[in-house]
Motif scaffolding. Sequence first.
Motif, PDB file in Angstrom:
ATOM      1  N   GLN A 182       0.810  -1.196   0.000  1.00  0.00           N
ATOM      2  CA  GLN A 182       0.000   0.000   0.000  1.00  0.00           C
ATOM      3  C   GLN A 182       0.856   1.263   0.000  1.00  0.00           C
ATOM      4  O   GLN A 182       0.436   2.304   0.482  1.00  0.00           O
ATOM      5  N   ARG A 183       2.039   1.154  -0.509  1.00  0.00           N
ATOM      6  CA  ARG A 183       2.960   2.281  -0.620  1.00  0.00           C
ATOM      7  C   ARG A 183       3.294   2.933   0.704  1.00  0.00           C
ATOM      8  O   ARG A 183       3.691   4.095   0.764  1.00  0.00           O
ATOM      9  N   ILE A 184       3.097   2.240   1.796  1.00  0.00           N
ATOM     10  CA  ILE A 184       3.552   2.755   3.084  1.00  0.00           C
ATOM     11  C   ILE A 184       5.071   2.719   3.093  1.00  0.00           C
ATOM     12  O   ILE A 184       5.689   1.696   2.799  1.00  0.00           O
ATOM     13  N   VAL A 185       5.686   3.856   3.394  1.00  0.00           N
ATOM     14  CA  VAL A 185       7.143   3.939   3.427  1.00  0.00           C
ATOM     15  C   VAL A 185       7.607   3.617   4.844  1.00  0.00           C
ATOM     16  O   VAL A 185       7.230   4.283   5.813  1.00  0.00           O
ATOM     17  N   ASN A 186       8.417   2.590   4.967  1.00  0.00           N
ATOM     18  CA  ASN A 186       8.938   2.142   6.248  1.00  0.00           C
ATOM     19  C   ASN A 186      10.258   2.834   6.570  1.00  0.00           C
ATOM     20  O   ASN A 186      10.959   3.305   5.678  1.00  0.00           O
ATOM     21  N   GLY A 187      10.599   2.882   7.850  1.00  0.00           N
ATOM     22  CA  GLY A 187      11.829   3.531   8.280  1.00  0.00           C
ATOM     23  C   GLY A 187      13.013   2.583   8.240  1.00  0.00           C
ATOM     24  O   GLY A 187      13.015   1.540   8.908  1.00  0.00           O
ATOM     25  N   LEU A 188      14.030   2.933   7.465  1.00  0.00           N
ATOM     26  CA  LEU A 188      15.238   2.112   7.321  1.00  0.00           C
ATOM     27  C   LEU A 188      16.383   2.779   8.069  1.00  0.00           C
ATOM     28  O   LEU A 188      16.665   3.964   7.860  1.00  0.00           O
ATOM     29  N   SER A 189      17.050   2.020   8.937  1.00  0.00           N
ATOM     30  CA  SER A 189      18.107   2.631   9.751  1.00  0.00           C
ATOM     31  C   SER A 189      19.280   1.683   9.961  1.00  0.00           C
ATOM     32  O   SER A 189      19.121   0.457   9.971  1.00  0.00           O
ATOM     33  N   VAL A 190      20.452   2.291  10.140  1.00  0.00           N
ATOM     34  CA  VAL A 190      21.693   1.567  10.399  1.00  0.00           C
ATOM     35  C   VAL A 190      22.294   2.122  11.682  1.00  0.00           C
ATOM     36  O   VAL A 190      22.486   3.339  11.811  1.00  0.00           O
ATOM     37  N   ARG A 237       4.477  -7.061   6.812  1.00  0.00           N
ATOM     38  CA  ARG A 237       3.159  -7.058   6.160  1.00  0.00           C
ATOM     39  C   ARG A 237       2.045  -6.862   7.181  1.00  0.00           C
ATOM     40  O   ARG A 237       1.052  -6.178   6.909  1.00  0.00           O
ATOM     41  N   GLN A 238       2.189  -7.464   8.352  1.00  0.00           N
ATOM     42  CA  GLN A 238       1.178  -7.265   9.390  1.00  0.00           C
ATOM     43  C   GLN A 238       1.081  -5.792   9.766  1.00  0.00           C
ATOM     44  O   GLN A 238      -0.016  -5.223   9.835  1.00  0.00           O
ATOM     45  N   VAL A 239       2.214  -5.157   9.996  1.00  0.00           N
ATOM     46  CA  VAL A 239       2.225  -3.751  10.408  1.00  0.00           C
ATOM     47  C   VAL A 239       1.707  -2.852   9.291  1.00  0.00           C
ATOM     48  O   VAL A 239       0.903  -1.935   9.520  1.00  0.00           O
ATOM     49  N   ASN A 240       2.146  -3.094   8.058  1.00  0.00           N
ATOM     50  CA  ASN A 240       1.724  -2.251   6.931  1.00  0.00           C
ATOM     51  C   ASN A 240       0.266  -2.486   6.553  1.00  0.00           C
ATOM     52  O   ASN A 240      -0.502  -1.530   6.382  1.00  0.00           O
ATOM     53  N   SER A 241      -0.132  -3.733   6.399  1.00  0.00           N
ATOM     54  CA  SER A 241      -1.444  -4.045   5.848  1.00  0.00           C
ATOM     55  C   SER A 241      -2.554  -4.035   6.892  1.00  0.00           C
ATOM     56  O   SER A 241      -3.613  -3.448   6.673  1.00  0.00           O
ATOM     57  N   ARG A 242      -2.308  -4.671   8.015  1.00  0.00           N
ATOM     58  CA  ARG A 242      -3.356  -4.775   9.027  1.00  0.00           C
ATOM     59  C   ARG A 242      -3.448  -3.509   9.869  1.00  0.00           C
ATOM     60  O   ARG A 242      -4.547  -3.033  10.173  1.00  0.00           O
ATOM     61  N   LYS A 296      -1.789  -0.550   9.169  1.00  0.00           N
ATOM     62  CA  LYS A 296      -1.641   0.658   8.344  1.00  0.00           C
ATOM     63  C   LYS A 296      -0.588   1.610   8.895  1.00  0.00           C
ATOM     64  O   LYS A 296      -0.722   2.831   8.821  1.00  0.00           O
ATOM     65  N   ARG A 297       0.482   1.050   9.408  1.00  0.00           N
ATOM     66  CA  ARG A 297       1.556   1.868   9.982  1.00  0.00           C
ATOM     67  C   ARG A 297       2.900   1.462   9.374  1.00  0.00           C
ATOM     68  O   ARG A 297       3.064   0.322   8.902  1.00  0.00           O
ATOM     69  N   PRO A 298       3.876   2.359   9.404  1.00  0.00           N
ATOM     70  CA  PRO A 298       5.201   2.010   8.909  1.00  0.00           C
ATOM     71  C   PRO A 298       5.963   1.126   9.890  1.00  0.00           C
ATOM     72  O   PRO A 298       5.803   1.254  11.107  1.00  0.00           O
ATOM     73  N   ALA A 299       6.759   0.234   9.370  1.00  0.00           N
ATOM     74  CA  ALA A 299       7.671  -0.557  10.188  1.00  0.00           C
ATOM     75  C   ALA A 299       8.985   0.197  10.352  1.00  0.00           C
ATOM     76  O   ALA A 299       9.365   1.006   9.495  1.00  0.00           O
ATOM     77  N   ILE A 300       9.671  -0.072  11.451  1.00  0.00           N
ATOM     78  CA  ILE A 300      10.978   0.523  11.717  1.00  0.00           C
ATOM     79  C   ILE A 300      11.994  -0.607  11.778  1.00  0.00           C
ATOM     80  O   ILE A 300      11.927  -1.475  12.658  1.00  0.00           O
ATOM     81  N   PHE A 301      12.944  -0.586  10.852  1.00  0.00           N
ATOM     82  CA  PHE A 301      13.918  -1.671  10.709  1.00  0.00           C
ATOM     83  C   PHE A 301      15.327  -1.130  10.930  1.00  0.00           C
ATOM     84  O   PHE A 301      15.654  -0.017  10.518  1.00  0.00           O
ATOM     85  N   TYR A 302      16.175  -1.937  11.573  1.00  0.00           N
ATOM     86  CA  TYR A 302      17.560  -1.522  11.799  1.00  0.00           C
ATOM     87  C   TYR A 302      18.504  -2.711  11.656  1.00  0.00           C
ATOM     88  O   TYR A 302      18.114  -3.875  11.810  1.00  0.00           O
ATOM     89  N   PHE A 303      19.753  -2.404  11.368  1.00  0.00           N
ATOM     90  CA  PHE A 303      20.832  -3.393  11.410  1.00  0.00           C
ATOM     91  C   PHE A 303      22.140  -2.647  11.631  1.00  0.00           C
ATOM     92  O   PHE A 303      22.153  -1.425  11.774  1.00  0.00           O
ATOM     93  N   HIS A 304      23.251  -3.374  11.674  1.00  0.00           N
ATOM     94  CA  HIS A 304      24.562  -2.785  11.983  1.00  0.00           C
ATOM     95  C   HIS A 304      25.550  -3.060  10.851  1.00  0.00           C
ATOM     96  O   HIS A 304      25.459  -4.107  10.198  1.00  0.00           O
ATOM     97  N   PRO A 305      26.534  -2.195  10.663  1.00  0.00           N
ATOM     98  CA  PRO A 305      27.531  -2.456   9.617  1.00  0.00           C
ATOM     99  C   PRO A 305      28.283  -3.772   9.799  1.00  0.00           C
ATOM    100  O   PRO A 305      28.595  -4.447   8.810  1.00  0.00           O
ATOM    101  N   TRP A 306      28.580  -4.162  11.022  1.00  0.00           N
ATOM    102  CA  TRP A 306      29.321  -5.411  11.226  1.00  0.00           C
ATOM    103  C   TRP A 306      28.516  -6.640  10.801  1.00  0.00           C
ATOM    104  O   TRP A 306      29.095  -7.715  10.585  1.00  0.00           O
ATOM    105  N   GLU A 307      27.201  -6.492  10.639  1.00  0.00           N
ATOM    106  CA  GLU A 307      26.382  -7.638  10.253  1.00  0.00           C
ATOM    107  C   GLU A 307      26.532  -8.018   8.781  1.00  0.00           C
ATOM    108  O   GLU A 307      26.066  -9.088   8.378  1.00  0.00           O
ATOM    109  N   GLU A 335      11.517  -5.689  -1.574  1.00  0.00           N
ATOM    110  CA  GLU A 335      10.128  -6.103  -1.374  1.00  0.00           C
ATOM    111  C   GLU A 335       9.240  -5.017  -0.776  1.00  0.00           C
ATOM    112  O   GLU A 335       8.026  -5.003  -1.004  1.00  0.00           O
ATOM    113  N   PHE A 336       9.836  -4.101   0.006  1.00  0.00           N
ATOM    114  CA  PHE A 336       9.059  -3.071   0.680  1.00  0.00           C
ATOM    115  C   PHE A 336       9.604  -1.686   0.337  1.00  0.00           C
ATOM    116  O   PHE A 336      10.707  -1.549  -0.188  1.00  0.00           O
TER     117      PHE A 336
END
Length: 290
Positions: free
Chosen positions: A4-12, A214-219, A221-232, A268-269
């Motif tokens: 649904q074109r919800i833009v999620n937050g991508l962070s490092v 998909r649960q957060v976006n579709s059900r 209707k909110r953006p997801a917040i995702f994070y990871f680290h450079p060492w990963e 995918e998102f």
Amino acid sequence: MNEQRIVNGLSVDVEDWFQVGAFEKTISRDDWDSLQLRVGDNVARILDLFDAAGVRATFFTLGWVAERNKPAMRAIVERGHELASHGYDHTRVFTFTPDEFAADIAKARAILEDAGGVEISGYRAPSFSIDQRNPWAHNVLAEHGYAYSSSVAPVVHDHYGWREAPRFAFDPVPGSDLVEIPVTTAIFRGKRLAAGGGGFFRVLPYGFSRWAIRQVNSREKRPAIFYFHPWEVDPDQPRVADAPLRSRLRHYTNLSRMEGKLSDLLGEFAWGRMDELAAIEKARSMAWAA
């Protein structure tokens, strides 16, 4: 397919391999400068990965790292990403007094702004260490003019967690401009599950993260917040042989698969910077208040 074109937050969360919470009792801060620095090269790999996917993100960066990697800080900014604060040296916020915390974020901000040549308006606490023990930290961030924080993990975890916190963006200091944007959780059989990335993304099957976002976006209707680290994304990093077994398993599992899984997720998102998401969430909260 973008949900649904919800833009999620991508962070490092930009820290080097020896600065992680899993090794904080094994590797002394006094030894950091004697260890191999790999974060600059890993940030470069991530920037290329993001360029290939056509996404922009936020890099929550330690002041300690920025001092020693100014070219990487400039590259983050020049390639269209947000540079934000992760504190100075990964000290957990609940170990500070309010004055000590204020000094830490001021020191980190000055270093980051000098290194990146941009204003710093976002903050993420090391190890999501704003919780029920130190809600005063939000007041300090508001007093220092931060637009947003992404420092709360509304789950139970052995290293962090504020179970009672809201799952989605909230105003932690009424009357201020600060908005808190917690890392993503999903609901399964009435229980909150950590689903915002990091070790959970690397260790668990990719299908779990797909389901959660998909649960957060579709059900919801909110953006997801995702994070990871450079060492990963660095399977060749040094091994800390004397760290506890649990810490080694948590840190090293599936490092060689991480970059491929990230590529799948980015394709995918829909993803964007945290400062842009914070502006949307603040406007949403103001509309609700009205």
